[in-house]
Design a protein around this motif. Structure first.
Motif, PDB file in Angstrom:
ATOM      1  N   CYS A  11       0.806  -1.217   0.000  1.00  0.00           N
ATOM      2  CA  CYS A  11       0.000   0.000   0.000  1.00  0.00           C
ATOM      3  C   CYS A  11       0.843   1.272   0.000  1.00  0.00           C
ATOM      4  O   CYS A  11       0.627   2.178  -0.818  1.00  0.00           O
ATOM      5  CB  CYS A  11      -0.937  -0.007   1.208  1.00  0.00           C
ATOM      6  N   VAL A  12       1.793   1.378   0.890  1.00  0.00           N
ATOM      7  CA  VAL A  12       2.579   2.613   1.002  1.00  0.00           C
ATOM      8  C   VAL A  12       3.339   2.877  -0.293  1.00  0.00           C
ATOM      9  O   VAL A  12       3.363   4.006  -0.799  1.00  0.00           O
ATOM     10  CB  VAL A  12       3.531   2.554   2.210  1.00  0.00           C
ATOM     11  N   GLU A  13       3.940   1.835  -0.847  1.00  0.00           N
ATOM     12  CA  GLU A  13       4.692   2.023  -2.087  1.00  0.00           C
ATOM     13  C   GLU A  13       3.779   2.402  -3.252  1.00  0.00           C
ATOM     14  O   GLU A  13       4.164   3.190  -4.125  1.00  0.00           O
ATOM     15  CB  GLU A  13       5.500   0.765  -2.416  1.00  0.00           C
ATOM     16  N   GLN A  14       2.581   1.829  -3.274  1.00  0.00           N
ATOM     17  CA  GLN A  14       1.645   2.197  -4.338  1.00  0.00           C
ATOM     18  C   GLN A  14       1.293   3.673  -4.251  1.00  0.00           C
ATOM     19  O   GLN A  14       1.266   4.379  -5.267  1.00  0.00           O
ATOM     20  CB  GLN A  14       0.370   1.362  -4.256  1.00  0.00           C
ATOM     21  N   ASP A  57      -3.592  -0.620  10.688  1.00  0.00           N
ATOM     22  CA  ASP A  57      -3.512  -1.522  11.840  1.00  0.00           C
ATOM     23  C   ASP A  57      -4.689  -1.332  12.789  1.00  0.00           C
ATOM     24  O   ASP A  57      -5.063  -2.256  13.521  1.00  0.00           O
ATOM     25  CB  ASP A  57      -2.209  -1.285  12.609  1.00  0.00           C
ATOM     26  N   SER A  58      -5.283  -0.142  12.787  1.00  0.00           N
ATOM     27  CA  SER A  58      -6.350   0.176  13.735  1.00  0.00           C
ATOM     28  C   SER A  58      -7.741  -0.203  13.230  1.00  0.00           C
ATOM     29  O   SER A  58      -8.727  -0.048  13.962  1.00  0.00           O
ATOM     30  CB  SER A  58      -6.332   1.675  14.058  1.00  0.00           C
ATOM     31  N   VAL A  59      -7.841  -0.694  11.981  1.00  0.00           N
ATOM     32  CA  VAL A  59      -9.149  -0.984  11.383  1.00  0.00           C
ATOM     33  C   VAL A  59      -9.299  -2.484  11.170  1.00  0.00           C
ATOM     34  O   VAL A  59      -8.433  -3.131  10.576  1.00  0.00           O
ATOM     35  CB  VAL A  59      -9.315  -0.256  10.030  1.00  0.00           C
ATOM     36  N   ASP A  60     -10.407  -3.032  11.667  1.00  0.00           N
ATOM     37  CA  ASP A  60     -10.713  -4.439  11.455  1.00  0.00           C
ATOM     38  C   ASP A  60     -11.312  -4.607  10.060  1.00  0.00           C
ATOM     39  O   ASP A  60     -12.393  -4.112   9.778  1.00  0.00           O
ATOM     40  CB  ASP A  60     -11.713  -4.918  12.516  1.00  0.00           C
ATOM     41  N   LEU A  61     -10.608  -5.313   9.192  1.00  0.00           N
ATOM     42  CA  LEU A  61     -11.046  -5.462   7.808  1.00  0.00           C
ATOM     43  C   LEU A  61     -11.467  -6.887   7.470  1.00  0.00           C
ATOM     44  O   LEU A  61     -11.638  -7.218   6.300  1.00  0.00           O
ATOM     45  CB  LEU A  61      -9.923  -5.026   6.855  1.00  0.00           C
ATOM     46  N   GLN A  62     -11.662  -7.710   8.480  1.00  0.00           N
ATOM     47  CA  GLN A  62     -12.103  -9.078   8.217  1.00  0.00           C
ATOM     48  C   GLN A  62     -13.547  -9.057   7.727  1.00  0.00           C
ATOM     49  O   GLN A  62     -14.428  -8.480   8.366  1.00  0.00           O
ATOM     50  CB  GLN A  62     -11.992  -9.933   9.477  1.00  0.00           C
ATOM     51  N   ALA A  63     -13.795  -9.659   6.592  1.00  0.00           N
ATOM     52  CA  ALA A  63     -15.142  -9.678   6.006  1.00  0.00           C
ATOM     53  C   ALA A  63     -15.925 -10.879   6.518  1.00  0.00           C
ATOM     54  O   ALA A  63     -15.437 -12.006   6.491  1.00  0.00           O
ATOM     55  CB  ALA A  63     -15.047  -9.725   4.487  1.00  0.00           C
ATOM     56  N   SER A  64     -17.152 -10.633   6.980  1.00  0.00           N
ATOM     57  CA  SER A  64     -17.985 -11.735   7.467  1.00  0.00           C
ATOM     58  C   SER A  64     -18.486 -12.591   6.314  1.00  0.00           C
ATOM     59  O   SER A  64     -18.661 -13.800   6.451  1.00  0.00           O
ATOM     60  CB  SER A  64     -19.167 -11.177   8.264  1.00  0.00           C
ATOM     61  N   SER A  65     -18.731 -11.965   5.169  1.00  0.00           N
ATOM     62  CA  SER A  65     -19.159 -12.705   3.978  1.00  0.00           C
ATOM     63  C   SER A  65     -18.849 -11.858   2.756  1.00  0.00           C
ATOM     64  O   SER A  65     -18.761 -10.638   2.843  1.00  0.00           O
ATOM     65  CB  SER A  65     -20.653 -13.034   4.040  1.00  0.00           C
ATOM     66  N   GLY A  66     -18.687 -12.510   1.619  1.00  0.00           N
ATOM     67  CA  GLY A  66     -18.352 -11.795   0.403  1.00  0.00           C
ATOM     68  C   GLY A  66     -19.578 -11.555  -0.452  1.00  0.00           C
ATOM     69  O   GLY A  66     -20.407 -12.446  -0.641  1.00  0.00           O
ATOM     70  N   VAL A  67     -19.706 -10.340  -0.971  1.00  0.00           N
ATOM     71  CA  VAL A  67     -20.813 -10.008  -1.862  1.00  0.00           C
ATOM     72  C   VAL A  67     -20.258  -9.753  -3.261  1.00  0.00           C
ATOM     73  O   VAL A  67     -19.052  -9.592  -3.463  1.00  0.00           O
ATOM     74  CB  VAL A  67     -21.595  -8.768  -1.365  1.00  0.00           C
ATOM     75  N   VAL A  94     -14.301   2.064   5.140  1.00  0.00           N
ATOM     76  CA  VAL A  94     -14.312   2.529   3.752  1.00  0.00           C
ATOM     77  C   VAL A  94     -13.014   3.261   3.430  1.00  0.00           C
ATOM     78  O   VAL A  94     -12.431   3.085   2.349  1.00  0.00           O
ATOM     79  CB  VAL A  94     -15.525   3.428   3.467  1.00  0.00           C
ATOM     80  N   MET A  95     -12.514   4.069   4.355  1.00  0.00           N
ATOM     81  CA  MET A  95     -11.249   4.759   4.110  1.00  0.00           C
ATOM     82  C   MET A  95     -10.102   3.761   3.978  1.00  0.00           C
ATOM     83  O   MET A  95      -9.210   3.922   3.128  1.00  0.00           O
ATOM     84  CB  MET A  95     -10.966   5.754   5.240  1.00  0.00           C
ATOM     85  N   ALA A  96     -10.118   2.722   4.796  1.00  0.00           N
ATOM     86  CA  ALA A  96      -9.073   1.700   4.689  1.00  0.00           C
ATOM     87  C   ALA A  96      -9.109   1.049   3.309  1.00  0.00           C
ATOM     88  O   ALA A  96      -8.067   0.863   2.662  1.00  0.00           O
ATOM     89  CB  ALA A  96      -9.239   0.657   5.787  1.00  0.00           C
ATOM     90  N   TYR A  97     -10.304   0.714   2.840  1.00  0.00           N
ATOM     91  CA  TYR A  97     -10.404   0.110   1.508  1.00  0.00           C
ATOM     92  C   TYR A  97     -10.093   1.115   0.403  1.00  0.00           C
ATOM     93  O   TYR A  97      -9.686   0.732  -0.693  1.00  0.00           O
ATOM     94  CB  TYR A  97     -11.787  -0.506   1.309  1.00  0.00           C
ATOM     95  N   THR A  98     -10.268   2.408   0.690  1.00  0.00           N
ATOM     96  CA  THR A  98      -9.849   3.429  -0.273  1.00  0.00           C
ATOM     97  C   THR A  98      -8.340   3.376  -0.464  1.00  0.00           C
ATOM     98  O   THR A  98      -7.832   3.504  -1.587  1.00  0.00           O
ATOM     99  CB  THR A  98     -10.277   4.827   0.213  1.00  0.00           C
ATOM    100  N   GLN A 128       1.114   8.066   7.863  1.00  0.00           N
ATOM    101  CA  GLN A 128      -0.071   7.685   8.647  1.00  0.00           C
ATOM    102  C   GLN A 128      -0.637   6.316   8.271  1.00  0.00           C
ATOM    103  O   GLN A 128      -1.382   5.708   9.053  1.00  0.00           O
ATOM    104  CB  GLN A 128      -1.182   8.723   8.445  1.00  0.00           C
ATOM    105  N   ILE A 129      -0.324   5.840   7.070  1.00  0.00           N
ATOM    106  CA  ILE A 129      -1.020   4.673   6.541  1.00  0.00           C
ATOM    107  C   ILE A 129      -0.857   3.420   7.390  1.00  0.00           C
ATOM    108  O   ILE A 129      -1.861   2.766   7.731  1.00  0.00           O
ATOM    109  CB  ILE A 129      -0.587   4.417   5.075  1.00  0.00           C
TER     110      ILE A 129
END
Length: 268
Positions: free
Chosen positions: A134-137, A156-166, A233-237, A150-151
């Motif tokens: 991410c940082v290099e991109q 590290d502070s955001v839980d990004l585990q998906a409960s299910s995929g859509v 959403v910001m994390a996925y941004t 800041q990245i």
């Protein structure tokens, strides 16, 4: 060598004037008023099954029209998909009514079972790979050092585990939508589709449809029926396959930290 649209029309036994669309990275031709021919060079043939599978899965399932598949195959080295043509103009951004219609469309889209061809098979592994680079991109896109620093802590502070995929379009933006008389009249371009966390979809919608306007964002998420966590959403941004924060920040609300940006861009 770029394909000749009129020659391809004749080889497919079609009729009508041929016009190449100026937007997009792939050759796409309108043939008459009713058909569109989209082409992929050999290095992108692997994208065709996704385009076809999602097109077939969505046709007639959304409140917004999507193209109907007519045929697919090969013309020399070019893979092609022949589909019905959607009519309308690119919608204006920061439009409350259009934003609400996008939210309704996304709710229907995410209720459709994702075709088996869609990846990634392991969302957590995909997120881990995106985090690693991410940082290099973002540095490649000349994001200021103030933001780059800041990245890691933010992610590290955001839980990004998906409960299910859509089923995710992944690039819901004005350039992939058409409208007529203030009403959405089409959604297209499915080869970037994926299976994953629903919040990932709101990156494109937030940056390129509502563009940081709080009334438009509120209309979108209320029509969707579920409010995404702004920090997710910001994390996925940051982690989006095509993320370019330097570009994304153009025309969007300003802030000093990623937490502040999350609220200003994706908060209700």
């Amino acid at each position: 060598m770029e394909p000749d649209g009129e020659l391809l029309r004749d080889r497919l036994g079609l009729r009508g004037d041929v016009t190449r669309f100026s937007e997009g990275s792939l050759p796409v031709f309108a043939i008459g008023d009713d058909l569109v021919l989209k082409l992929w060079p050999p290095e992108h043939h692997d994208e065709v099954p996704t385009e076809v599978a999602v097109m077939e899965a969505l046709h007639g399932r959304l409140p917004v029209p999507t193209p109907r598949l007519h045929a697919t195959g090969l013309l020399d080295d070019w893979a092609y998909v022949l589909m019905s043509r959607l009519h309308g103009e690119e919608p204006s951004v920061r439009d409350v009514a259009i934003s609400g219609q996008v939210g309704e469309m996304l709710a229907a889209l995410h209720s459709v079972e994702p075709p088996v061809v869609l990846g990634p098979q392991d969302w957590d592994a995909f997120v881990a790979r995106q985090r690693q680079g991410c940082v290099e991109q973002q540095r490649k896109h000349k994001l200021a050092e103030h933001w780059l620093e800041q990245i890691p802590e933010f992610l590290d502070s955001v839980d990004l585990q998906a409960s299910s995929g859509v089923l995710l379009h992944t690039e819901v933006m004005s350039g992939h939508l058409v409208q007529q008389n203030g009403k959405l009249s089409g959604l297209f371009d499915f080869e970037p589709a994926m299976r994953g966390a629903f919040e990932y979809e709101f990156v494109g919608a937030g940056v390129f449809v509502t563009k940081g306007d709080p009334k438009c964002w509120k209309a979108l998420v209320e029509a969707y029926g579920r409010t995404p966590d702004p920090r997710r959403v910001m994390a996925y941004t940051l982690l989006h396959v095509y993320s370019n924060m330097t570009w994304f920040m153009e025309g969007m609300p300003k802030a000093d930290t990623l937490d502040e940006l999350a609220i200003r861009w994706f908060g209700v």
